[in-house]
Design a protein around this motif. Structure first.
Motif, PDB file in Angstrom:
ATOM      1  N   SER B  14     -14.166  -8.922  -9.769  1.00 50.08           N
ATOM      2  CA  SER B  14     -13.041  -9.781 -10.155  1.00 50.08           C
ATOM      3  C   SER B  14     -11.904  -9.701  -9.141  1.00 50.08           C
ATOM      4  O   SER B  14     -11.267 -10.710  -8.846  1.00 50.08           O
ATOM      5  CB  SER B  14     -12.514  -9.384 -11.528  1.00 50.08           C
ATOM      6  OG  SER B  14     -13.510  -9.539 -12.485  1.00 50.08           O
ATOM      7  N   ALA B  15     -11.635  -8.499  -8.626  1.00 45.32           N
ATOM      8  CA  ALA B  15     -10.545  -8.345  -7.660  1.00 45.32           C
ATOM      9  C   ALA B  15     -10.864  -9.149  -6.396  1.00 45.32           C
ATOM     10  O   ALA B  15     -10.012  -9.864  -5.863  1.00 45.32           O
ATOM     11  CB  ALA B  15     -10.332  -6.877  -7.323  1.00 45.32           C
ATOM     12  N   GLU B  16     -12.098  -9.046  -5.937  1.00 42.81           N
ATOM     13  CA  GLU B  16     -12.507  -9.801  -4.744  1.00 42.81           C
ATOM     14  C   GLU B  16     -12.408 -11.310  -4.991  1.00 42.81           C
ATOM     15  O   GLU B  16     -11.844 -12.054  -4.183  1.00 42.81           O
ATOM     16  CB  GLU B  16     -13.952  -9.429  -4.374  1.00 42.81           C
ATOM     17  CG  GLU B  16     -14.481 -10.165  -3.165  1.00 42.81           C
ATOM     18  CD  GLU B  16     -16.001 -10.303  -3.169  1.00 42.81           C
ATOM     19  OE1 GLU B  16     -16.644 -10.006  -4.197  1.00 42.81           O
ATOM     20  OE2 GLU B  16     -16.546 -10.725  -2.126  1.00 42.81           O
ATOM     21  N   LYS B  17     -12.930 -11.747  -6.133  1.00 43.52           N
ATOM     22  CA  LYS B  17     -12.960 -13.190  -6.422  1.00 43.52           C
ATOM     23  C   LYS B  17     -11.552 -13.750  -6.600  1.00 43.52           C
ATOM     24  O   LYS B  17     -11.269 -14.879  -6.204  1.00 43.52           O
ATOM     25  CB  LYS B  17     -13.791 -13.460  -7.679  1.00 43.52           C
ATOM     26  CG  LYS B  17     -15.261 -13.128  -7.519  1.00 43.52           C
ATOM     27  CD  LYS B  17     -15.905 -14.016  -6.476  1.00 43.52           C
ATOM     28  CE  LYS B  17     -17.315 -13.531  -6.160  1.00 43.52           C
ATOM     29  NZ  LYS B  17     -17.915 -14.310  -5.068  1.00 43.52           N
ATOM     30  N   ALA B  18     -10.673 -12.953  -7.210  1.00 46.59           N
ATOM     31  CA  ALA B  18      -9.299 -13.430  -7.414  1.00 46.59           C
ATOM     32  C   ALA B  18      -8.596 -13.587  -6.065  1.00 46.59           C
ATOM     33  O   ALA B  18      -7.854 -14.552  -5.849  1.00 46.59           O
ATOM     34  CB  ALA B  18      -8.539 -12.476  -8.324  1.00 46.59           C
ATOM     35  N   LEU B  19      -8.847 -12.657  -5.143  1.00 49.61           N
ATOM     36  CA  LEU B  19      -8.254 -12.775  -3.806  1.00 49.61           C
ATOM     37  C   LEU B  19      -8.806 -14.000  -3.075  1.00 49.61           C
ATOM     38  O   LEU B  19      -8.067 -14.735  -2.416  1.00 49.61           O
ATOM     39  CB  LEU B  19      -8.506 -11.502  -2.996  1.00 49.61           C
ATOM     40  CG  LEU B  19      -7.648 -10.303  -3.416  1.00 49.61           C
ATOM     41  CD1 LEU B  19      -8.256  -8.999  -2.928  1.00 49.61           C
ATOM     42  CD2 LEU B  19      -6.219 -10.450  -2.885  1.00 49.61           C
ATOM     43  N   LEU B  20     -10.107 -14.233  -3.207  1.00 55.33           N
ATOM     44  CA  LEU B  20     -10.703 -15.426  -2.589  1.00 55.33           C
ATOM     45  C   LEU B  20     -10.082 -16.687  -3.178  1.00 55.33           C
ATOM     46  O   LEU B  20      -9.804 -17.651  -2.466  1.00 55.33           O
ATOM     47  CB  LEU B  20     -12.225 -15.442  -2.797  1.00 55.33           C
ATOM     48  CG  LEU B  20     -13.023 -14.361  -2.063  1.00 55.33           C
ATOM     49  CD1 LEU B  20     -14.491 -14.401  -2.490  1.00 55.33           C
ATOM     50  CD2 LEU B  20     -12.918 -14.541  -0.546  1.00 55.33           C
ATOM     51  N   MET B 132       7.235  -8.761  -4.741  1.00 53.05           N
ATOM     52  CA  MET B 132       6.236  -8.952  -5.790  1.00 53.05           C
ATOM     53  C   MET B 132       6.689  -9.937  -6.863  1.00 53.05           C
ATOM     54  O   MET B 132       5.898 -10.751  -7.325  1.00 53.05           O
ATOM     55  CB  MET B 132       5.997  -7.616  -6.510  1.00 53.05           C
ATOM     56  CG  MET B 132       4.944  -6.734  -5.916  1.00 53.05           C
ATOM     57  SD  MET B 132       4.943  -5.178  -6.879  1.00 53.05           S
ATOM     58  CE  MET B 132       3.254  -4.730  -6.730  1.00 53.05           C
ATOM     59  N   PHE B 133       7.934  -9.818  -7.278  1.00 49.51           N
ATOM     60  CA  PHE B 133       8.354 -10.519  -8.495  1.00 49.51           C
ATOM     61  C   PHE B 133       9.534 -11.464  -8.314  1.00 49.51           C
ATOM     62  O   PHE B 133      10.036 -12.019  -9.282  1.00 49.51           O
ATOM     63  CB  PHE B 133       8.714  -9.483  -9.581  1.00 49.51           C
ATOM     64  CG  PHE B 133       7.571  -8.589  -9.945  1.00 49.51           C
ATOM     65  CD1 PHE B 133       6.447  -9.093 -10.579  1.00 49.51           C
ATOM     66  CD2 PHE B 133       7.609  -7.232  -9.640  1.00 49.51           C
ATOM     67  CE1 PHE B 133       5.389  -8.265 -10.930  1.00 49.51           C
ATOM     68  CE2 PHE B 133       6.552  -6.403  -9.985  1.00 49.51           C
ATOM     69  CZ  PHE B 133       5.444  -6.912 -10.624  1.00 49.51           C
ATOM     70  N   ARG B 134      10.005 -11.642  -7.071  1.00 44.15           N
ATOM     71  CA  ARG B 134      11.170 -12.470  -6.840  1.00 44.15           C
ATOM     72  C   ARG B 134      11.004 -13.867  -7.439  1.00 44.15           C
ATOM     73  O   ARG B 134       9.938 -14.475  -7.316  1.00 44.15           O
ATOM     74  CB  ARG B 134      11.400 -12.592  -5.324  1.00 44.15           C
ATOM     75  CG  ARG B 134      12.746 -13.091  -4.922  1.00 44.15           C
ATOM     76  CD  ARG B 134      13.026 -12.755  -3.474  1.00 44.15           C
ATOM     77  NE  ARG B 134      11.970 -13.216  -2.577  1.00 44.15           N
ATOM     78  CZ  ARG B 134      11.911 -12.879  -1.296  1.00 44.15           C
ATOM     79  NH1 ARG B 134      12.807 -12.090  -0.768  1.00 44.15           N
ATOM     80  NH2 ARG B 134      10.926 -13.335  -0.543  1.00 44.15           N
ATOM     81  N   LEU B 199      -1.142 -11.830  -6.547  1.00 40.64           N
ATOM     82  CA  LEU B 199      -2.086 -11.589  -5.445  1.00 40.64           C
ATOM     83  C   LEU B 199      -1.776 -12.505  -4.267  1.00 40.64           C
ATOM     84  O   LEU B 199      -1.881 -12.103  -3.106  1.00 40.64           O
ATOM     85  CB  LEU B 199      -3.528 -11.791  -5.924  1.00 40.64           C
ATOM     86  CG  LEU B 199      -4.016 -10.741  -6.931  1.00 40.64           C
ATOM     87  CD1 LEU B 199      -5.393 -11.122  -7.466  1.00 40.64           C
ATOM     88  CD2 LEU B 199      -4.061  -9.352  -6.303  1.00 40.64           C
ATOM     89  N   SER B 200      -1.368 -13.713  -4.572  1.00 44.65           N
ATOM     90  CA  SER B 200      -1.014 -14.648  -3.524  1.00 44.65           C
ATOM     91  C   SER B 200       0.184 -14.130  -2.724  1.00 44.65           C
ATOM     92  O   SER B 200       0.239 -14.255  -1.496  1.00 44.65           O
ATOM     93  CB  SER B 200      -0.707 -15.995  -4.189  1.00 44.65           C
ATOM     94  OG  SER B 200      -0.342 -16.918  -3.243  1.00 44.65           O
ATOM     95  N   ARG B 201       1.131 -13.512  -3.421  1.00 39.07           N
ATOM     96  CA  ARG B 201       2.287 -12.915  -2.729  1.00 39.07           C
ATOM     97  C   ARG B 201       1.857 -11.742  -1.852  1.00 39.07           C
ATOM     98  O   ARG B 201       2.386 -11.549  -0.765  1.00 39.07           O
ATOM     99  CB  ARG B 201       3.320 -12.448  -3.758  1.00 39.07           C
ATOM    100  CG  ARG B 201       4.057 -13.622  -4.367  1.00 39.07           C
ATOM    101  CD  ARG B 201       4.911 -13.227  -5.551  1.00 39.07           C
ATOM    102  NE  ARG B 201       5.647 -14.399  -6.012  1.00 39.07           N
ATOM    103  CZ  ARG B 201       6.932 -14.404  -6.321  1.00 39.07           C
ATOM    104  NH1 ARG B 201       7.635 -13.298  -6.259  1.00 39.07           N
ATOM    105  NH2 ARG B 201       7.527 -15.518  -6.712  1.00 39.07           N
ATOM    106  N   PHE B 202       0.878 -10.968  -2.361  1.00 39.50           N
ATOM    107  CA  PHE B 202       0.374  -9.857  -1.539  1.00 39.50           C
ATOM    108  C   PHE B 202      -0.302 -10.386  -0.275  1.00 39.50           C
ATOM    109  O   PHE B 202      -0.089  -9.870   0.830  1.00 39.50           O
ATOM    110  CB  PHE B 202      -0.598  -8.996  -2.351  1.00 39.50           C
ATOM    111  CG  PHE B 202      -1.172  -7.834  -1.577  1.00 39.50           C
ATOM    112  CD1 PHE B 202      -0.363  -6.760  -1.207  1.00 39.50           C
ATOM    113  CD2 PHE B 202      -2.512  -7.809  -1.203  1.00 39.50           C
ATOM    114  CE1 PHE B 202      -0.874  -5.687  -0.488  1.00 39.50           C
ATOM    115  CE2 PHE B 202      -3.033  -6.740  -0.478  1.00 39.50           C
ATOM    116  CZ  PHE B 202      -2.217  -5.677  -0.123  1.00 39.50           C
ATOM    117  N   VAL B 203      -1.088 -11.438  -0.439  1.00 36.77           N
ATOM    118  CA  VAL B 203      -1.788 -12.023   0.713  1.00 36.77           C
ATOM    119  C   VAL B 203      -0.772 -12.551   1.735  1.00 36.77           C
ATOM    120  O   VAL B 203      -0.910 -12.324   2.943  1.00 36.77           O
ATOM    121  CB  VAL B 203      -2.742 -13.147   0.238  1.00 36.77           C
ATOM    122  CG1 VAL B 203      -3.331 -13.900   1.424  1.00 36.77           C
ATOM    123  CG2 VAL B 203      -3.863 -12.552  -0.624  1.00 36.77           C
TER     124      VAL B 203
END
Lengths: 247, 211
Positions: B14-20, B132-134, B199-203
Motif C-alpha cells: 500500500s505504501a508503494e502504491k500510494a506513492l505511485l 507536512m501540514f501547512r 505523501l504528495s508533500r513528501f514527494v
C-alpha cells in the motif's frame, strides 16, 4: 473478475456490481473502511479474490479487511501481501481456534478480525444465550454459543469482532441490538455491527444503544438507498464524532 | 527514486502504491545496495517493535537509514517505522531500536481501548511553517491510526520536531518533522485523500532536496 453480491438472510443473492469500482466509489464518498467477504471461497476460486484485493489496493487507500476462506497463516499472508490490512477468519477459526493466535502472533492482533455469523435459536445445550454461531456462509450450525465464542476469540488474540446477525441480514429491520449489547458486555475488543441496517436511525442505534465501535452496511449502500454522506451527517448531527465526508 | 524498504513484514504494498498514485518514482526495495542509491527512503512498519527491528537488522537495511540521516536524505517513517527511530520500546524490552531520536516509546496511558484503531483528527502545532501540514483545513486532518504504543520525544509536545498530535484519552504525538526526517504514527497510505496529500508533500519535498 469477481462480483459484489448481497443477499437476504444469506440467500437470494443479487448482483451489486464490480468490487473495484464500488470500492473507489465508497472511498470517494467517505467510507472509513472496506470489508470484502469472499462467499465462494472454494480453493479453485481463491485466485479471484486475491486479484480483486490486489487491484483494489492499488487504487483505494483506506483500510481493507478481507475474509472468506482464510484457513492458515499462509492464506492470511497472501491477503496481506496483496494489499489487505486485516484478515477476517470465520469457519476455519471455529474448526481450529488456534488459527486466531497463529495469525495474531505473526502479524499482530490488529490484523485479525474474527467474523461471526449469529442466529437466534432456542436456549439449549448448544447455546445458553439463545444466540448460536453458524459457519460455512450460514449453512451449518456450529453448536457453539455466540457469547462463549467471542470470549474465546478475544482471549486468543482477536483484534476486532465482526458480528453479523443472520436474522437481520438484508432485512433492513435494523441491527440486532440485543445481540450486540450482549457481545459488548462480554468483550472489550472493538465490535463491528453488521446485518439489518435500513434507515439512518438504525446506524445511530448501532452506535448508541448497542455501543458498537464500527457500523457496517451493505444493502443500503449497494442499492443506493442511503448515501454514506447522509449517514455521517446524521450521526454528526446527533453528536457522534465522525470523520467528515469530503465536500 | 524513493525506496520503500521491504524487509519482510506485513502490508508494504500500500505504501508503494500510494506513492505511485501521487506520481513518485517509488519501488519496494529488498536489497540494501539498491536502497543506498535511492534519493529518499520510506520506512514502513507493522506488527511489534521487536519483530520489525530484528527483521530490519536481518535485512541489513538499518545501515541505509543511518547513511540517509548522515547524508540528509529525506526519510519518512510510518507507524512502527516511526517508533523504530527511538532507541527502545516498552513493547519489546531489551531490543535496541535505531537510536536516531531521543525519547521513549511507551504503551499509551489511556482509558480508551488499545490499540487505537480508528481515524482521528490531528492538531497541527506549527501550521505556518510545517511542510507536512501547512494550509490544511481541519476537515483535511483526519488520518488512520493502528497502534497501542506511541512515541514520546523528549519535551513532549514542546519538542520543536513534533508537528502534530491527536487526542486519544490524552495527547498522542502523531507526526514529527525535523529537516529531512519526517515520521508519522498514522498510516498516510491508508488515510484516503488526506494521506495521499501528505505523501504528495513528501514527494515534492524530496524533489526540492534533490535539486
Amino acid at each position: 473478475m469477481g462480483r459484489v453480491v448481497k443477499g437476504t438472510q444469506f440467500v437470494d443473492l443479487q448482483d451489486a456490481g464490480d468490487p473495484v469500482a464500488l470500492s473507489k466509489f465508497y472511498e470517494l464518498h467517505g467510507a472509513d473502511e472496506l470489508v470484502f467477504l469472499d462467499i465462494t471461497a472454494s480453493s479453485d476460486e481463491r485466485k479471484t479474490i486475491v486479484d480483486v484485493v490486489r487491484t483494489t489496493a492499488d487504487e483505494v487507500f483506506i483500510p481493507l479487511t478481507v475474509g472468506g476462506g482464510i484457513r492458515s497463516v499462509a492464506d492470511a499472508e497472501i491477503m496481506l501481501r496483496s494489499g489487505a490490512d486485516k484478515v477476517a477468519v470465520n469457519s476455519a477459526a471455529i474448526a481450529r481456534p488456534d488459527l486466531i493466535s497463529e495469525i495474531a502472533e505473526r502479524f499482530g492482533n490488529q490484523c485479525v478480525v474474527v467474523a461471526a455469523d449469529v442466529k437466534r435459536g432456542d436456549v439449549g445445550q448448544s447455546s445458553c444465550s439463545g444466540f448460536e454461531i453458524y459457519t460455512h456462509g450460514g449453512r451449518r450450525p456450529a453448536g457453539i454459543d455466540a457469547l462463549e465464542w467471542v470470549k474465546q476469540a478475544e482471549s486468543l488474540g482477536a483484534g476486532e469482532l465482526l458480528i453479523t446477525s443472520m436474522d437481520r441480514d438484508g432485512t433492513k429491520d435494523g441491527y440486532d441490538i440485543e445481540l450486540l449489547t450482549m457481545i459488548r458486555e462480554v468483550t472489550s475488543v472493538p465490535v463491528i455491527a453488521s446485518g439489518g441496517v435500513g434507515t439512518l436511525e438504525h446506524f445511530l442505534e448501532g452506535a448508541q444503544a448497542a455501543q458498537a465501535d464500527a457500523l457496517l452496511a451493505a444493502s443500503v449502500f449497494h442499492f443506493g438507498q442511503i448515501a454514506i454522506e447522509e449517514v455521517k451527517e446524521y450521526l454528526a448531527s446527533n453528536g457522534l464524532g465522525v470523520r467528515p465526508p469530503r465536500t | 527514486m524513493i525506496a520503500v524498504l521491504d524487509y519482510g513484514i506485513g502490508n508494504l504494498r500500500s505504501a508503494e502504491k500510494a506513492l505511485l498514485k501521487v506520481g513518485a518514482d517509488a519501488r519496494l526495495v529488498t536489497d540494501p545496495d539498491e536502497a543506498a542509491l535511492a534519493d529518499a527512503i520510506v520506512l514502513p512498519g507493522v506488527g511489534s517493535f521487536g519483530a520489525c527491528v530484528s527483521a530490519l537488522r536481518n535485512s541489513g537495511m538499518h545501515h541505509v537509514l543511518y547513511d540517509a540521516i548522515a547524508q540528509s536524505k529525506p526519510l519518512l517513517g510510518i507507524c512502527v517505522g516511526f517508533q523504530m527511530l527511538f532507541s527502545e520500546s516498552e513493547e519489546s524490552p531489551g531490543v535496541a531500536g535505531l537510536g536516531i531520536m531521543d525519547g521513549a516509546v511507551l504503551q499509551m496511558p489511556t482509558k480508551e481501548k488499545l490499540p487505537q484503531m480508528q481515524w482521528n483528527r490531528l492538531n497541527v502545532l506549527h501550521p505556518d511553517t510545517s511542510l507536512m501540514f501547512r494550509n490544511l483545513k481541519s476537515e483535511e486532518l483526519w488520518f488512520y491510526f493502528v497502534h497501542s504504543y506511541a512515541a514520546y520525544p523528549i519535551g513532549g509536545l514542546e519538542n520543536p520536531t513534533v508537528a502534530a498530535y491527536c487526542d486519544y484519552g490524552g495527547d498522542v504525538v502523531a507526526a514529527i518533522e525535523s529537516g529531512c526526517l519526517w515520521a508519522t504514527q498514522f498510516h498516510p497510505e491508508k488515510s484516503g485523500t488526506s494521506g495521499l496529500a501528505l505523501l504528495s508533500r513528501f514527494v515534492a519535498f524530496c524533489e526540492g532536496v534533490r535539486q
